[in-house]
Design a protein around this motif. Structure first.
Motif, PDB file in Angstrom:
ATOM      1  N   ARG A  84      33.867  63.335  21.244  1.00  0.00           N
ATOM      2  CA  ARG A  84      35.321  63.692  20.867  1.00  0.00           C
ATOM      3  C   ARG A  84      35.939  62.282  20.452  1.00  0.00           C
ATOM      4  NH1 ARG A  84      36.885  67.336  25.819  1.00  0.00           N
ATOM      5  NH2 ARG A  84      38.361  65.577  25.926  1.00  0.00           N
ATOM      6  N   ILE A  85      36.914  62.346  19.904  1.00  0.00           N
ATOM      7  CA  ILE A  85      37.576  61.134  19.614  1.00  0.00           C
ATOM      8  C   ILE A  85      38.233  60.660  20.802  1.00  0.00           C
ATOM      9  CG2 ILE A  85      39.902  60.227  18.301  1.00  0.00           C
ATOM     10  CD1 ILE A  85      38.913  62.036  15.982  1.00  0.00           C
ATOM     11  N   ASP A  86      38.908  61.423  21.682  1.00  0.00           N
ATOM     12  CA  ASP A  86      39.657  60.944  22.888  1.00  0.00           C
ATOM     13  C   ASP A  86      38.694  60.484  24.028  1.00  0.00           C
ATOM     14  OD1 ASP A  86      38.644  63.686  23.450  1.00  0.00           O
ATOM     15  OD2 ASP A  86      40.397  64.056  24.614  1.00  0.00           O
ATOM     16  N   ARG A  87      37.179  60.597  23.719  1.00  0.00           N
ATOM     17  CA  ARG A  87      36.426  60.167  24.627  1.00  0.00           C
ATOM     18  C   ARG A  87      35.537  58.966  24.149  1.00  0.00           C
ATOM     19  NH1 ARG A  87      36.188  63.359  29.273  1.00  0.00           N
ATOM     20  NH2 ARG A  87      35.058  61.560  30.189  1.00  0.00           N
ATOM     21  N   GLN A  88      35.638  58.556  23.125  1.00  0.00           N
ATOM     22  CA  GLN A  88      34.663  57.472  22.438  1.00  0.00           C
ATOM     23  C   GLN A  88      34.921  56.096  23.200  1.00  0.00           C
ATOM     24  OE1 GLN A  88      35.888  57.454  18.182  1.00  0.00           O
ATOM     25  NE2 GLN A  88      34.090  58.841  18.091  1.00  0.00           N
ATOM     26  N   GLY A  89      34.158  55.423  23.145  1.00  0.00           N
ATOM     27  CA  GLY A  89      34.265  54.028  24.080  1.00  0.00           C
ATOM     28  C   GLY A  89      33.820  54.222  25.381  1.00  0.00           C
ATOM     29  N   GLN A  90      33.148  55.178  25.852  1.00  0.00           N
ATOM     30  CA  GLN A  90      33.054  55.375  27.209  1.00  0.00           C
ATOM     31  C   GLN A  90      31.629  55.577  27.666  1.00  0.00           C
ATOM     32  OE1 GLN A  90      35.291  58.819  28.525  1.00  0.00           O
ATOM     33  NE2 GLN A  90      37.186  57.772  27.719  1.00  0.00           N
ATOM     34  N   GLY A  91      30.631  55.232  26.610  1.00  0.00           N
ATOM     35  CA  GLY A  91      29.314  55.090  26.738  1.00  0.00           C
ATOM     36  C   GLY A  91      28.682  56.584  26.587  1.00  0.00           C
ATOM     37  N   ILE A  92      29.121  57.685  26.096  1.00  0.00           N
ATOM     38  CA  ILE A  92      28.802  58.903  25.851  1.00  0.00           C
ATOM     39  C   ILE A  92      27.653  58.988  24.820  1.00  0.00           C
ATOM     40  CG2 ILE A  92      29.300  61.263  25.276  1.00  0.00           C
ATOM     41  CD1 ILE A  92      32.078  60.675  26.693  1.00  0.00           C
ATOM     42  N   GLY A  93      28.216  58.320  23.509  1.00  0.00           N
ATOM     43  CA  GLY A  93      27.074  58.188  22.493  1.00  0.00           C
ATOM     44  C   GLY A  93      25.753  57.506  22.895  1.00  0.00           C
ATOM     45  N   LYS A  94      26.122  56.379  23.526  1.00  0.00           N
ATOM     46  CA  LYS A  94      24.807  55.547  23.812  1.00  0.00           C
ATOM     47  C   LYS A  94      23.802  56.220  24.822  1.00  0.00           C
ATOM     48  CE  LYS A  94      23.804  51.277  26.210  1.00  0.00           C
ATOM     49  NZ  LYS A  94      24.346  50.106  26.621  1.00  0.00           N
ATOM     50  N   ALA A  95      24.652  57.085  25.816  1.00  0.00           N
ATOM     51  CA  ALA A  95      23.768  57.922  26.793  1.00  0.00           C
ATOM     52  C   ALA A  95      22.915  58.979  25.986  1.00  0.00           C
ATOM     53  CB  ALA A  95      24.642  58.497  27.824  1.00  0.00           C
ATOM     54  N   MET A  96      23.668  59.570  25.133  1.00  0.00           N
ATOM     55  CA  MET A  96      22.991  60.676  24.090  1.00  0.00           C
ATOM     56  C   MET A  96      21.932  60.278  23.485  1.00  0.00           C
ATOM     57  SD  MET A  96      25.967  63.255  23.500  1.00  0.00           S
ATOM     58  CE  MET A  96      24.749  64.309  23.100  1.00  0.00           C
ATOM     59  N   LEU A  97      22.111  58.887  22.854  1.00  0.00           N
ATOM     60  CA  LEU A  97      20.880  58.302  22.026  1.00  0.00           C
ATOM     61  C   LEU A  97      19.779  57.721  22.909  1.00  0.00           C
ATOM     62  CD1 LEU A  97      22.959  55.918  19.704  1.00  0.00           C
ATOM     63  CD2 LEU A  97      21.743  57.925  19.001  1.00  0.00           C
ATOM     64  N   GLU A  98      20.022  57.411  24.070  1.00  0.00           N
ATOM     65  CA  GLU A  98      19.034  57.180  25.140  1.00  0.00           C
ATOM     66  C   GLU A  98      18.132  58.060  25.597  1.00  0.00           C
ATOM     67  OE1 GLU A  98      21.053  54.875  28.301  1.00  0.00           O
ATOM     68  OE2 GLU A  98      21.223  52.967  26.931  1.00  0.00           O
ATOM     69  N   THR A  99      19.011  59.393  25.938  1.00  0.00           N
ATOM     70  CA  THR A  99      18.159  60.739  26.030  1.00  0.00           C
ATOM     71  C   THR A  99      17.348  61.114  25.143  1.00  0.00           C
ATOM     72  OG1 THR A  99      20.153  61.222  27.539  1.00  0.00           O
ATOM     73  CG2 THR A  99      18.678  63.038  26.767  1.00  0.00           C
ATOM     74  N   ILE A 100      17.743  60.826  23.787  1.00  0.00           N
ATOM     75  CA  ILE A 100      16.920  61.200  22.802  1.00  0.00           C
ATOM     76  C   ILE A 100      15.693  60.554  22.463  1.00  0.00           C
ATOM     77  CG2 ILE A 100      16.774  61.376  20.358  1.00  0.00           C
ATOM     78  CD1 ILE A 100      19.625  62.722  20.454  1.00  0.00           C
ATOM     79  N   CYS A 101      15.972  59.226  22.697  1.00  0.00           N
ATOM     80  CA  CYS A 101      14.955  58.202  22.379  1.00  0.00           C
ATOM     81  C   CYS A 101      13.903  58.405  23.539  1.00  0.00           C
ATOM     82  CB  CYS A 101      15.333  56.866  22.307  1.00  0.00           C
ATOM     83  SG  CYS A 101      16.269  56.600  20.855  1.00  0.00           S
ATOM     84  N   LEU A 102      14.227  58.573  24.777  1.00  0.00           N
ATOM     85  CA  LEU A 102      13.226  59.163  25.783  1.00  0.00           C
ATOM     86  C   LEU A 102      12.506  60.058  25.556  1.00  0.00           C
ATOM     87  CD1 LEU A 102      15.449  58.101  28.992  1.00  0.00           C
ATOM     88  CD2 LEU A 102      13.210  56.918  28.252  1.00  0.00           C
ATOM     89  N   ALA A 103      13.189  60.971  25.092  1.00  0.00           N
ATOM     90  CA  ALA A 103      12.295  62.370  24.800  1.00  0.00           C
ATOM     91  C   ALA A 103      11.455  62.274  23.842  1.00  0.00           C
ATOM     92  CB  ALA A 103      13.376  63.528  24.397  1.00  0.00           C
TER      93      ALA A 103
END
Length: 157
Positions: A84-103
């Protein structure tokens, strides 16, 4: 913030988030996702694909990301990364990428591929992937249509 598997009831909210990002998710890209989500929800075969959503403590959807096995490349491809635009820059995208890479690493894979659009106005997206350890390996000009280039990234797991 928490991350869980995508559920059918998330579809409208994810599409709304994608629609906030018209440069990264033009309509021809967004149209691919309902079919991808249906295939995932029908099979739940995580070796073929997986889709996740991030949400806050109130249950509000914050973002989406997924992976699928790209048969042509013989690699898992990360797809649909959006916050979401209003939540960018808070590590959400990074956390999702890390979750996917671990899987994906649990399948014994050593590398992932990611494609994004490369056009004027999308420089922040490209910088985001580079900042998170993805290496730009190719740019295919006018791949999707005029001025919609395909930028290819890979990352070692």
């Amino acid at each position: 913030m928490n991350i869980r598997f995508f559920q059918q009831s998330d579809s409208a909210q994810v599409q709304t988030i994608m629609s906030e990002h018209t440069l990264q998710f033009p309509k021809f890209v967004v149209r691919q996702y309902p079919g991808r989500w249906d295939a995932f929800l029908t099979s739940m075969d995580l070796s073929k694909n997986g889709y996740y959503v991030a949400f806050d403590t109130d249950g509000a959807l914050l973002g989406h990301a997924g992976y699928l096995f790209n048969e042509l490349m013989g690699l898992y491809e990360i797809v649909g990364v959006v916050v979401r635009i209003d939540r960018q820059g808070q590590g959400i995208g990074k956390a999702m990428l890390e979750t996917i890479c671990l899987a994906i690493a649990e399948f014994g894979e050593k590398q992932v591929v990611l494609f994004t659009l490369g056009h004027s106005g999308n420089e922040a997206t490209i910088a985001f992937y580079q900042h998170n350890g993805y290496e730009m390996i190719n740019v295919e000009h006018d791949f999707y249509r005029t001025d919609f280039h395909r930028v290819t990234f890979t990352k070692q797991l």
